[in-house]
Write a protein that holds these residues in place. Structure first.
Motif, PDB file in Angstrom:
ATOM      1  N   GLU A 132      34.137 -16.024 -28.640  1.00 13.23           N
ATOM      2  CA  GLU A 132      34.141 -14.785 -29.429  1.00 13.23           C
ATOM      3  C   GLU A 132      33.427 -13.668 -28.675  1.00 13.23           C
ATOM      4  OE1 GLU A 132      32.409 -13.073 -33.697  1.00 13.23           O
ATOM      5  OE2 GLU A 132      32.460 -15.237 -33.324  1.00 13.23           O
ATOM      6  N   ALA A 133      32.304 -13.994 -28.050  1.00 12.70           N
ATOM      7  CA  ALA A 133      31.576 -12.990 -27.281  1.00 12.70           C
ATOM      8  C   ALA A 133      32.409 -12.502 -26.097  1.00 12.70           C
ATOM      9  CB  ALA A 133      30.248 -13.573 -26.788  1.00 12.70           C
ATOM     10  N   THR A 134      33.073 -13.419 -25.426  1.00 10.75           N
ATOM     11  CA  THR A 134      33.913 -13.043 -24.279  1.00 10.75           C
ATOM     12  C   THR A 134      35.064 -12.166 -24.727  1.00 10.75           C
ATOM     13  OG1 THR A 134      33.353 -15.151 -23.225  1.00 10.75           O
ATOM     14  CG2 THR A 134      35.198 -13.931 -22.298  1.00 10.75           C
ATOM     15  N   ARG A 135      35.645 -12.495 -25.878  1.00  7.55           N
ATOM     16  CA  ARG A 135      36.732 -11.664 -26.420  1.00  7.55           C
ATOM     17  C   ARG A 135      36.239 -10.246 -26.703  1.00  7.55           C
ATOM     18  NH1 ARG A 135      41.307 -13.508 -28.329  1.00  7.55           N
ATOM     19  NH2 ARG A 135      40.417 -15.599 -28.629  1.00  7.55           N
ATOM     20  N   ASP A 136      35.044 -10.144 -27.295  1.00 11.12           N
ATOM     21  CA  ASP A 136      34.485  -8.819 -27.608  1.00 11.12           C
ATOM     22  C   ASP A 136      34.214  -8.027 -26.335  1.00 11.12           C
ATOM     23  OD1 ASP A 136      34.577  -9.438 -30.285  1.00 11.12           O
ATOM     24  OD2 ASP A 136      32.443  -9.952 -30.443  1.00 11.12           O
ATOM     25  N   ALA A 137      33.672  -8.697 -25.316  1.00  8.00           N
ATOM     26  CA  ALA A 137      33.378  -8.002 -24.060  1.00  8.00           C
ATOM     27  C   ALA A 137      34.660  -7.534 -23.385  1.00  8.00           C
ATOM     28  CB  ALA A 137      32.593  -8.931 -23.127  1.00  8.00           C
ATOM     29  N   CYS A 138      35.683  -8.381 -23.390  1.00  5.65           N
ATOM     30  CA  CYS A 138      36.955  -7.996 -22.771  1.00  5.65           C
ATOM     31  C   CYS A 138      37.595  -6.827 -23.513  1.00  5.65           C
ATOM     32  CB  CYS A 138      37.905  -9.195 -22.740  1.00  5.65           C
ATOM     33  SG  CYS A 138      37.445 -10.457 -21.530  1.00  5.65           S
ATOM     34  N   ALA A 139      37.444  -6.798 -24.825  1.00  8.23           N
ATOM     35  CA  ALA A 139      38.017  -5.700 -25.615  1.00  8.23           C
ATOM     36  C   ALA A 139      37.387  -4.363 -25.210  1.00  8.23           C
ATOM     37  CB  ALA A 139      37.800  -5.963 -27.104  1.00  8.23           C
ATOM     38  N   VAL A 140      36.098  -4.384 -24.914  1.00  6.65           N
ATOM     39  CA  VAL A 140      35.422  -3.158 -24.475  1.00  6.65           C
ATOM     40  C   VAL A 140      36.044  -2.633 -23.188  1.00  6.65           C
ATOM     41  CG1 VAL A 140      33.247  -2.214 -23.628  1.00  6.65           C
ATOM     42  CG2 VAL A 140      33.248  -3.730 -25.619  1.00  6.65           C
ATOM     43  N   GLY A 142      39.121  -3.247 -22.184  1.00  9.17           N
ATOM     44  CA  GLY A 142      40.572  -3.119 -22.288  1.00  9.17           C
ATOM     45  C   GLY A 142      41.319  -4.267 -21.659  1.00  9.17           C
ATOM     46  N   TRP A 143      40.656  -5.420 -21.537  1.00  6.21           N
ATOM     47  CA  TRP A 143      41.278  -6.606 -20.964  1.00  6.21           C
ATOM     48  C   TRP A 143      41.777  -7.523 -22.072  1.00  6.21           C
ATOM     49  CZ3 TRP A 143      36.794  -8.183 -17.143  1.00  6.21           C
ATOM     50  CH2 TRP A 143      36.721  -7.220 -16.114  1.00  6.21           C
ATOM     51  N   ARG A 144      42.803  -8.273 -21.791  1.00  5.96           N
ATOM     52  CA  ARG A 144      43.321  -9.275 -22.717  1.00  5.96           C
ATOM     53  C   ARG A 144      42.576 -10.586 -22.488  1.00  5.96           C
ATOM     54  NH1 ARG A 144      49.519 -11.542 -22.224  1.00  5.96           N
ATOM     55  NH2 ARG A 144      49.278 -13.440 -23.506  1.00  5.96           N
TER      56      ARG A 144
END
Length: 237
Positions: A132-140, A142-144
């Motif tokens: 979940e943390a990695t998903r949030d960081a990638c969203a910042v 603009g990465w999938r």
């Protein structure tokens, strides 16, 4: 979660930067932030995959990671890939946390995919929090981001066969050109090979074109001599 930071290893050495400063980093060219141990009795399988995309060896730590790496190598939109590409650091309720994603893939449009590989039955609560943390960081950035649980068995089996012909040496230009010309309309796989020459010589080139997705087949069903080959009109999986 509190302030993300990213650690990576470039040609200069170890680096650690705030998350927003990581966007321009060419992670596909960075070295793995940790190794790929191999020891007697270990329960997972480490190894190296020769990537036709990067023309280099890329490490993996399980069969699922190997298959995911193979599928990234097969994806024509991927132009660069790295394993164990960076450390992600953050804090939860004041406690430091960190995670290393399994893969980073650079796409032709400059965007990126970050992947973790874990069968669903092996995902624990601590893993879920890291994902979940990695998903949030990638969203910042603009990465999938995605967590790969498994690949369809037939698809990965077909791609594994084609991967045996991924090396550029199989792309014999004269034979490849003739195959493309003959396959201006859908035709059976073996019929296509025989129309160009001796199948023993032609099939490796045909499989190479299928790997490169310059010619297409339905990869959701097993490859057979009668499998229909079509001109390329996009990604086949």
């Amino acid at each position: 979660m509190e302030g993300f930071e990213v650690g990576y290893v470039d040609e200069v050495g170890e680096q650690r930067v705030p998350l927003v400063h990581a966007r321009p980093v060419l992670f596909e060219g960075c070295r793995p932030v940790r190794g790929f141990p191999s020891y007697k009795g270990q329960r997972h399988f480490s190894g190296w995959w020769w990537s036709a995309t990067s023309l280099s060896l890329v490490g993996y730590e399980s069969w699922l990671e190997r298959d995911t790496l193979m599928m990234l190598d097969f994806d024509p939109l991927v132009v660069g890939v790295a394993s164990q590409p960076f450390w992600l650091f953050w804090a939860t309720e004041g406690k430091p946390r960190s995670h290393v994603p399994d893969f980073f893939a650079r796409l032709a449009d400059g965007s990126a995919r970050v992947l973790d590989c874990r069968p669903a039955v092996r995902v624990k609560q601590r893993d879920r929090a890291a994902f979940e943390a990695t998903r949030d960081a990638c969203a910042v950035l603009g990465w999938r981001y995605e967590v790969v649980d498994a690949w369809p068995e037939t698809l990965v089996g077909n791609v594994r066969w084609l991967a045996g012909y991924r090396h550029p040496r199989h792309g014999v230009p004269a034979v490849a050109e003739e195959l493309r010309a003959v396959c201006s309309a859908p035709v059976g796989l073996l019929d296509l090979a025989e129309s160009v020459g001796d199948p023993i010589a032609v099939l490796p080139v045909l499989f190479h074109l299928l790997w490169r997705q310059e010619l297409l087949v339905d990869l959701s069903v097993p490859l057979r001599p009668e499998t229909v080959v079509s001109p390329s009109a996009g990604v086949a999986w």
